[in-house]
Design an enzyme around this catalytic site. Structure first.
Site, PDB file in Angstrom:
ATOM      1  N   ASP A  49      36.516  10.573 -23.683  1.00 43.28           N
ATOM      2  CA  ASP A  49      36.440  10.348 -22.210  1.00 43.28           C
ATOM      3  C   ASP A  49      35.801   8.891 -22.014  1.00 43.28           C
ATOM      4  O   ASP A  49      35.189   8.283 -23.014  1.00 43.28           O
ATOM      5  CB  ASP A  49      35.459  11.211 -21.548  1.00 43.28           C
ATOM      6  CG  ASP A  49      34.235  11.764 -22.339  1.00 43.28           C
ATOM      7  OD1 ASP A  49      33.828  11.029 -23.296  1.00 43.28           O
ATOM      8  OD2 ASP A  49      33.692  12.709 -22.230  1.00 43.28           O
ATOM      9  N   ASN A 118      25.706  21.868 -18.638  1.00 44.36           N
ATOM     10  CA  ASN A 118      26.454  23.014 -17.886  1.00 44.36           C
ATOM     11  C   ASN A 118      27.754  23.514 -18.428  1.00 44.36           C
ATOM     12  O   ASN A 118      28.595  24.086 -17.768  1.00 44.36           O
ATOM     13  CB  ASN A 118      27.072  22.397 -16.534  1.00 44.36           C
ATOM     14  CG  ASN A 118      27.821  21.042 -16.596  1.00 44.36           C
ATOM     15  OD1 ASN A 118      28.194  20.676 -17.886  1.00 44.36           O
ATOM     16  ND2 ASN A 118      28.378  20.567 -15.510  1.00 44.36           N
ATOM     17  N   HIS A 120      30.072  21.659 -20.053  1.00 41.38           N
ATOM     18  CA  HIS A 120      31.119  20.943 -20.073  1.00 41.38           C
ATOM     19  C   HIS A 120      31.589  20.723 -21.498  1.00 41.38           C
ATOM     20  O   HIS A 120      30.628  20.355 -22.602  1.00 41.38           O
ATOM     21  CB  HIS A 120      31.224  19.534 -19.332  1.00 41.38           C
ATOM     22  CG  HIS A 120      30.075  18.418 -19.589  1.00 41.38           C
ATOM     23  ND1 HIS A 120      29.468  17.924 -18.599  1.00 41.38           N
ATOM     24  CD2 HIS A 120      29.876  18.124 -20.924  1.00 41.38           C
ATOM     25  CE1 HIS A 120      28.708  16.972 -19.266  1.00 41.38           C
ATOM     26  NE2 HIS A 120      29.124  16.970 -20.470  1.00 41.38           N
ATOM     27  N   GLU A 125      34.481  19.195 -16.272  1.00 40.17           N
ATOM     28  CA  GLU A 125      33.206  20.067 -15.687  1.00 40.17           C
ATOM     29  C   GLU A 125      33.537  21.200 -15.063  1.00 40.17           C
ATOM     30  O   GLU A 125      34.918  21.422 -14.974  1.00 40.17           O
ATOM     31  CB  GLU A 125      32.990  19.110 -14.490  1.00 40.17           C
ATOM     32  CG  GLU A 125      32.409  17.753 -15.014  1.00 40.17           C
ATOM     33  CD  GLU A 125      30.791  17.779 -15.123  1.00 40.17           C
ATOM     34  OE1 GLU A 125      30.259  18.551 -16.033  1.00 40.17           O
ATOM     35  OE2 GLU A 125      30.413  16.842 -14.710  1.00 40.17           O
TER      36      GLU A 125
HETATM   37  C1  GLP Z   1      28.532  13.924 -22.395  1.00 39.25           C
HETATM   38  C2  GLP Z   1      29.884  13.705 -22.873  1.00 39.25           C
HETATM   39  C3  GLP Z   1      30.137  14.657 -23.867  1.00 39.25           C
HETATM   40  C4  GLP Z   1      28.941  15.109 -24.688  1.00 39.25           C
HETATM   41  C5  GLP Z   1      28.021  15.882 -23.877  1.00 39.25           C
HETATM   42  C6  GLP Z   1      26.634  16.020 -24.379  1.00 39.25           C
HETATM   43  O1  GLP Z   1      28.420  13.520 -20.911  1.00 39.25           O
HETATM   44  N1  GLP Z   1      31.067  13.434 -21.933  1.00 39.25           N
HETATM   45  O2  GLP Z   1      31.261  14.381 -24.404  1.00 39.25           O
HETATM   46  O3  GLP Z   1      29.240  15.986 -25.683  1.00 39.25           O
HETATM   47  O4  GLP Z   1      27.812  15.117 -22.424  1.00 39.25           O
HETATM   48  O5  GLP Z   1      25.890  14.983 -24.404  1.00 39.25           O
HETATM   49  P1  GLP Z   1      24.438  14.896 -25.278  1.00 39.25           P
HETATM   50  O6  GLP Z   1      24.995  14.676 -26.751  1.00 39.25           O
HETATM   51  O7  GLP Z   1      23.979  13.499 -24.760  1.00 39.25           O
HETATM   52  O8  GLP Z   1      23.576  15.993 -24.855  1.00 39.25           O
END
Ligand code: GLP
Length: 228
Positions: A49, A118, A120, A125
């Site tokens: 993304d 959440n 995702h 989302e």
């Molecule tokens: C982000 C990314 C995801 C990631 C997730 C967890 O927003 N879009 O690909 O895996 O949220 O983030 P973190 O590892 O900082 O908790």
């Protein structure tokens, strides 16, 4: 790719991935120079993304994150480490282009995933269907709060939209590795391990994948075995 397959590697961003990429960089540094060169030549990865509206030079963009953590330390060729283009004139068209480019490359071999608070994966989302495809979507308030750290701590400074691969492209990966760390993820990991698949917990669709592994630390697993 890294695992010896011919398919592209699927990469994620987020704090969870930083120690993973640091470990990859250490492993590659330990290889003989010729092996490192082969790896650079064969490298092809697609990130999940990117935020809409950020240039690759913006330090908050996922382009910049990948440059810092992998491209520069491994001296990769930038065109071999692919992400959606955040500044595309029409992000919906860019999402279609990016999904098609991944399809043309044969889909993912190994897909690395982190987990949103959440539920995702990528930026899928809730609600996200198992057959959702690469698209441009609005980010939830919870996600913008979760990611505010990269934007001076201000959730309002986090872009409101992103382009993400969908569950369809993620589930088409040959192998999936979901990495979950930290106590904040304990409730969502518990839900993921217990709930039947559904749109409100997008990561739950991974339950239907034939080759998925979850790597979690003790803090993230703290609630997983508690009785309901
Ligand atoms: C982000 C990314 C995801 C990631 C997730 C967890 O927003 N879009 O690909 O895996 O949220 O983030 P973190 O590892 O900082 O908790």
């Amino acid at each position: 790719m890294l695992d010896g397959s011919a398919w592209p590697l699927g990469l994620a961003t987020g704090r969870t991935m930083e120690p993973v990429y640091a470990a990859v960089v250490r492993r590659v540094a330990a290889l003989a120079p010729q092996q490192q060169e082969v790896l650079r030549q064969r490298w092809l990865s697609f990130n999940l993304d990117e935020y809409v509206g950020l240039s690759a030079a913006d330090p908050g963009s996922f382009h910049a994150v990948m440059h810092r953590h992998l491209l520069e330390p491994l001296q990769l060729v930038a065109s071999r480490l692919r992400l959606p283009e955040g500044l595309a004139v029409d992000p919906h068209v860019e999402a279609e282009r990016y999904g098609a480019a991944l399809g043309a490359a044969g889909g993912m071999g190994l897909q690395l995933l982190g987990l949103g608070l959440n539920g995702h994966v990528g930026f899928n989302e809730p609600p996200s269907a198992a057959d959702s495809r690469c698209r441009c979507l609005d980010l939830s308030d919870s996600t913008r709060r979760q990611n505010a750290g990269a934007f001076g701590g201000d959730p309002a400074a986090v872009p409101a939209r992103a382009i993400t691969l969908g569950l369809a492209e993620i589930l088409a990966a040959r192998r999936i590795l979901l990495v979950v760390t930290g106590a904040a993820k304990a409730p969502v990991l518990r839900a993921l391990l217990r709930q039947p698949p559904g749109v409100e917990l997008p990561a739950s669709w991974l339950q239907g994948h034939p080759q998925v592994e979850v790597i979690a630390d003790r803090a993230a697993l703290a609630l997983a075995e508690q009785p309901a």
